[in-house]
Design an enzyme around this catalytic site. Structure first.
Site, PDB file in Angstrom:
ATOM      1  N   LYS A 175       0.747  -1.278   0.173  1.00 33.13           N
ATOM      2  CA  LYS A 175       0.156  -0.075  -0.101  1.00 33.13           C
ATOM      3  C   LYS A 175       1.010   1.331   0.208  1.00 33.13           C
ATOM      4  O   LYS A 175       1.628   1.268   0.923  1.00 33.13           O
ATOM      5  CB  LYS A 175      -1.013  -0.065   1.222  1.00 33.13           C
ATOM      6  CG  LYS A 175      -1.924  -1.264   1.344  1.00 33.13           C
ATOM      7  CD  LYS A 175      -2.713  -1.298   2.288  1.00 33.13           C
ATOM      8  CE  LYS A 175      -2.000  -1.431   3.852  1.00 33.13           C
ATOM      9  NZ  LYS A 175      -2.878  -1.577   4.999  1.00 33.13           N
ATOM     10  N   THR A 206      -8.810   9.657   8.030  1.00 38.01           N
ATOM     11  CA  THR A 206      -8.216   8.558   7.332  1.00 38.01           C
ATOM     12  C   THR A 206      -8.027   7.271   8.221  1.00 38.01           C
ATOM     13  O   THR A 206      -7.676   6.624   8.001  1.00 38.01           O
ATOM     14  CB  THR A 206      -7.114   8.713   6.680  1.00 38.01           C
ATOM     15  OG1 THR A 206      -6.202   9.378   7.409  1.00 38.01           O
ATOM     16  CG2 THR A 206      -7.400   9.623   5.534  1.00 38.01           C
ATOM     17  N   GLY A 208      -8.597   4.153  10.274  1.00 39.15           N
ATOM     18  CA  GLY A 208      -9.181   2.992   9.864  1.00 39.15           C
ATOM     19  C   GLY A 208      -8.938   2.511   8.561  1.00 39.15           C
ATOM     20  O   GLY A 208      -9.610   1.522   8.048  1.00 39.15           O
ATOM     21  N   THR A 209      -8.225   3.314   7.622  1.00 41.98           N
ATOM     22  CA  THR A 209      -8.202   2.795   6.402  1.00 41.98           C
ATOM     23  C   THR A 209      -7.598   1.384   5.842  1.00 41.98           C
ATOM     24  O   THR A 209      -8.203   0.625   5.381  1.00 41.98           O
ATOM     25  CB  THR A 209      -7.402   3.645   5.616  1.00 41.98           C
ATOM     26  OG1 THR A 209      -6.061   3.949   6.014  1.00 41.98           O
ATOM     27  CG2 THR A 209      -8.085   5.324   4.978  1.00 41.98           C
ATOM     28  N   GLY A 210      -6.530   0.944   6.716  1.00 40.55           N
ATOM     29  CA  GLY A 210      -5.797  -0.382   6.434  1.00 40.55           C
ATOM     30  C   GLY A 210      -6.789  -1.357   6.911  1.00 40.55           C
ATOM     31  O   GLY A 210      -6.917  -2.475   6.283  1.00 40.55           O
ATOM     32  N   CYS A 211      -7.508  -1.237   8.080  1.00 44.80           N
ATOM     33  CA  CYS A 211      -8.498  -2.254   8.712  1.00 44.80           C
ATOM     34  C   CYS A 211      -9.570  -2.358   7.557  1.00 44.80           C
ATOM     35  O   CYS A 211      -9.741  -3.416   7.348  1.00 44.80           O
ATOM     36  CB  CYS A 211      -8.973  -1.896  10.017  1.00 44.80           C
ATOM     37  SG  CYS A 211      -7.584  -1.645  11.401  1.00 44.80           S
TER      38      CYS A 211
END
Length: 263
Positions: A175, A206, A208-211
């Site tokens: 990412k 932003t 929580g984007t990865g989760c």
């Protein structure tokens, strides 16, 4: 009425609701799947950062997992915050008992830079958890933790993926959201290269984007997508969620998991 596909998240709780178990379950619901959870740790967390974290005993993790999988079943699994080497080892062993696809989000630090994985857990994550992954989804800080490579541009991303794939996952999603310019990610299995690009939205909401991306990928896999299809759909969903992100508290607000329904 037929039950929707079942997706299990194995991760930490975010009391602020923007990331972790809470973000995963919201994402799974938004994408038409039934979300289930194994909580590995509890955090005191808000828009300003993580004020405390407490991991659960390995036995509690095992019992949650077995309780859900042995009765309800599972069609995809997503892992997030695992906190410590013993929990990483425990979860890796549990994943070995299911044939469901597994999305590993190797959570190392929070959006605010707070550590969420013990330093001594990296070796067991590489040796035990990554081989269980259908796809691993590190951000650039996590790439550096896991491989020692600092990605400074798009040109470094294929090498980062190569180093990760050497540890056994079927696919690696690098990412690149922390690079300047448009948000570009690279998905590869070592043969196919899929570059995923999206416009960068000028907001700071932003959290929580990865989760959310990992949970969305797992949801799409449970719905029957191939890995490239699942990741592309998850990227589209997260991009919309970022664009619709809203202020909450005094710091970094969450993405909007219900943006497709509520607008």
């Amino acid at each position: 009425m037929q039950a929707p596909p079942r997706v299990l998240t194995v991760a930490g709780s975010d009391s602020g609701g923007g990331a972790g178990i809470q973000a995963d379950l919201k994402t799974m619901l938004a994408l038409g799947t039934h979300g289930m959870s194994v909580i590995t740790a509890v955090t005191a967390q808000n828009s300003l950062g993580v004020q405390g974290a407490w991991e659960l005993p390995a036995e509690a993790v095992v019992r949650q997992f077995r309780s859900v999988v042995d009765d309800i079943g599972v069609q995809a699994v997503k892992t997030g915050m695992l906190a410590s080497a013993p929990l990483v080892e425990t979860v890796a062993a549990l994943l070995g008992t299911t044939t469901a696809p597994v999305v590993v989000d190797p959570v190392g630090v929070s959006k605010h830079g707070d550590p969420l994985l013990a330093a001594d857990a990296l070796d067991v994550l590489r040796s035990d958890l990554l081989p269980a992954a259908t796809v691993v989804t590190p951000n650039l800080a996590e790439v550096a933790q896991l491989t020692g490579l600092t990605v400074q541009s798009e040109a470094d991303m294929p090498r980062a993926a190569e180093l990760l794939l050497a540890h056994g996952p079927r696919w690696a999603l690098i990412k690149g959201g922390h690079l300047p310019g448009e948000a570009v990610d690279l998905l590869t299995d070592g043969d196919e290269l899929h570059w995923l690009r999206a416009p960068r939205h000028p907001n700071r909401h932003t959290h929580g984007t990865g989760c959310t991306l990992a949970a969305a990928t797992a949801s799409r896999l449970a719905l029957g997508d191939s890995v490239p299809e699942a990741v592309a759909a998850a990227k589209e969903y997260v991009t919309g969620a970022i664009a619709a992100g809203f202020p909450l508290g005094a710091g970094i607000g969450p993405v909007h998991h219900g943006h497709r329904v509520q607008g």
